[in-house]
Motif scaffolding. Structure first.
Motif, short mmCIF file in Angstrom:
data_model
loop_
_atom_site.label_atom_id
_atom_site.label_comp_id
_atom_site.label_asym_id
_atom_site.label_seq_id
_atom_site.Cartn_x
_atom_site.Cartn_y
_atom_site.Cartn_z
N ASP A 232 -60.22 -13.30 -33.37
CA ASP A 232 -59.52 -13.07 -34.63
C ASP A 232 -58.05 -12.80 -34.34
O ASP A 232 -57.63 -11.66 -34.17
CB ASP A 232 -60.16 -11.90 -35.38
N TYR A 233 -57.27 -13.84 -34.29
CA TYR A 233 -55.87 -13.73 -33.90
C TYR A 233 -55.06 -12.96 -34.93
O TYR A 233 -54.16 -12.19 -34.58
CB TYR A 233 -55.29 -15.13 -33.70
N HIS A 234 -55.37 -13.18 -36.21
CA HIS A 234 -54.65 -12.48 -37.27
C HIS A 234 -54.81 -10.97 -37.12
O HIS A 234 -53.84 -10.20 -37.23
CB HIS A 234 -55.16 -12.94 -38.63
N ILE A 237 -52.69 -9.64 -34.31
CA ILE A 237 -51.28 -9.46 -34.70
C ILE A 237 -51.11 -8.11 -35.38
O ILE A 237 -50.14 -7.39 -35.12
CB ILE A 237 -50.84 -10.60 -35.65
N ASN A 238 -52.04 -7.76 -36.25
CA ASN A 238 -51.97 -6.47 -36.93
C ASN A 238 -52.04 -5.33 -35.93
O ASN A 238 -51.30 -4.34 -36.04
CB ASN A 238 -53.09 -6.34 -37.95
N SER A 296 -59.40 -19.11 -31.27
CA SER A 296 -58.52 -19.38 -32.41
C SER A 296 -57.63 -20.58 -32.11
O SER A 296 -56.42 -20.44 -31.91
CB SER A 296 -57.67 -18.14 -32.72
N HIS A 302 -50.57 -20.70 -37.89
CA HIS A 302 -50.53 -19.57 -38.82
C HIS A 302 -49.61 -18.44 -38.39
O HIS A 302 -49.34 -17.53 -39.19
CB HIS A 302 -51.95 -19.03 -39.01
N ASP A 305 -46.68 -17.27 -40.79
CA ASP A 305 -47.13 -16.58 -42.01
C ASP A 305 -47.70 -15.20 -41.69
O ASP A 305 -47.46 -14.23 -42.42
CB ASP A 305 -48.18 -17.42 -42.74
N TRP A 306 -48.46 -15.11 -40.61
CA TRP A 306 -49.04 -13.81 -40.24
C TRP A 306 -47.96 -12.79 -39.94
O TRP A 306 -48.08 -11.63 -40.31
CB TRP A 306 -49.96 -13.98 -39.03
N SER A 309 -45.88 -11.93 -43.24
CA SER A 309 -46.63 -11.19 -44.25
C SER A 309 -47.00 -9.78 -43.80
O SER A 309 -47.46 -8.97 -44.61
CB SER A 309 -47.92 -11.95 -44.62
N ASN A 310 -46.78 -9.47 -42.54
CA ASN A 310 -47.09 -8.13 -42.04
C ASN A 310 -45.91 -7.20 -42.34
O ASN A 310 -44.80 -7.42 -41.86
CB ASN A 310 -47.36 -8.18 -40.53
#
Length: 402
Positions: A232-234, A237-238, A296, A302, A305-306, A309-310
């Protein structure tokens, strides 16, 4: 076709670490309610068997390591962390190698992750080091803001984290360049360099299990070409946004696992096809195999955008590098000569990557004769340098808000 739509020839040559490997850990604290957990759910794996449970906490005994004048620390067991001010370095014994590696289709793979199925042997590490030199010429070692971020301000010890360090060539370069900083390299297998800087340490860790134990500890987080091993790459990033200190830098580079033609449109061949362009065909099958394992493969698409949007990030910069897969560009001007030189290196890197990717494709269920024929045709196509193909390498970096 000319190289006129390619990026300008870089004037500075920093060096980038194109690591393809992800990492493995076993001591993690629960996430708080404001933190997005890393997903531990794989996509369908009907075509590939899981070699191990990635959520299993693998532990090695200290006796598996022999202390030397080099350096290494792993997060597999807290007891293995050095208690001395200068981190110890351990050489890899046959006992540790038996635990850390598994042989598949004639190559040494990590023995912990069922997601990342590319080799971790000396042949692969050499490929990554050669790739590093190529990326040096194209992208530079790091964003321009990094030296200021790591400057000694007398307030705190600056720290750098390299996720999926591979051979460790990038993190060791940074550690040497900024000797006052603490540098941590993370991967599925321990670094084996005998030239480890005193301020650098190696940790065996699985990013997929979370980064909570690193929260608030680093001024710079670097990752490059690790998407094949990240579920889960997104979410990762978080978590990086929590790992960074205020004002810190995240620097990530990825590849979308497809080639394009001169029109820059993806060439993704459907399952069951066997036709040119062979290099794009091979990558299409690798893309599917990575996704089936839970990787991923589309993370590069992505990333912008990731990051944007953070709410933790600002000053997001996206840099796309369209690199010819072979020296097929026409012309004798410096611009074309430069990119054909890069393409010559990328061609050798791609041929070596196809060898490295053989266990991945065979483990995905493709017949050996099919894989061998596809690789043979792709290598011949690359050597002929007549097929116009591009590889998109995307770099995204951003600062954490104060």
């Amino acid at each position: 076709m000319s190289a006129e739509d390619l990026p300008a020839v870089p004037t500075a040559c920093h060096t980038y670490n194109p690591t393809l490997s992800p990492c493995l850990a076993s001591h993690h604290t629960p996430l708080d309610n404001n933190t997005m957990p890393l997903s531990r759910h794989s996509t369908s794996m009907d075509d590939a068997d899981s070699d191990c449970d990635s959520d299993h906490s693998t532990r090695m005994s200290l006796e598996s390591f022999t202390q030397s004048n080099a350096s290494s620390r792993t997060s597999v067991d807290v007891s293995m962390r050095s208690s001395s001010p200068t981190p110890s370095v351990y050489s890899v014994t046959s006992s540790l190698r038996a635990q850390a590696y598994i042989q598949e289709y004639g190559r040494d793979l990590n023995n912990y992750s069922d997601v990342y199925r590319l080799p971790a042997d000396q042949e692969e590490l050499q490929r990554l080091d050669d790739q590093y030199e190529m990326f040096c010429k194209v992208m530079g070692k790091y964003p321009d803001s990094l030296p200021a971020i790591l400057a000694d301000d007398g307030f705190e010890v600056k720290a750098v984290l390299d996720l999926g360090c591979g051979s460790g060539i990038w993190i060791m370069d940074v550690a040497r360049e900024f000797p006052h900083c603490s540098a941590v390299a993370v991967d599925l297998v321990p670094m084996q360099s005998i030239q480890m800087p005193a301020n650098c340490r190696s940790e065996v860790d699985d990013i997929n299990l979370g980064l909570e134990h690193f929260y608030g500890d680093f001024n710079v987080v670097h990752a490059q070409l690790i998407a094949a091993g990240i579920r889960d790459y997104h979410a990762m990033i978080n978590q990086i946004s929590h790992v960074l200190r205020p004002g810190g830098l995240v620097d990530i580079t990825e590849y979308p696992f497809y080639f394009t033609g001169p029109d820059k449109k993806p060439i993704i061949k459907p399952k069951g096809t066997f036709e040119p362009p062979w290099t794009a065909l091979w990558m299409s099958y690798a893309n599917r195999a990575i996704s089936a394992r839970g990787g991923s493969s589309d993370a590069a698409l992505h990333l912008p955008d990731w990051m944007r949007s953070n709410p933790a990030f600002e000053d997001v910069v996206v840099r796309d590098f369209w690199m010819p897969a072979s020296p097929w560009l026409k012309g004798n001007d410096p611009h074309t000569i430069f990119w054909n030189d890069i393409a010559t290196t990328l061609r050798e890197d791609m041929k070596a990557f196809m060898k490295s990717g053989r266990p991945l494709l065979l483990g995905h269920g493709l017949p050996a004769d099919f894989v061998d024929a596809m690789e043979h045709n792709a290598c011949q196509e690359l050597d002929e340098a007549k097929t116009p193909l591009y590889a998109l390498i995307r770099n995204v970096h951003a600062r954490k808000r104060h």
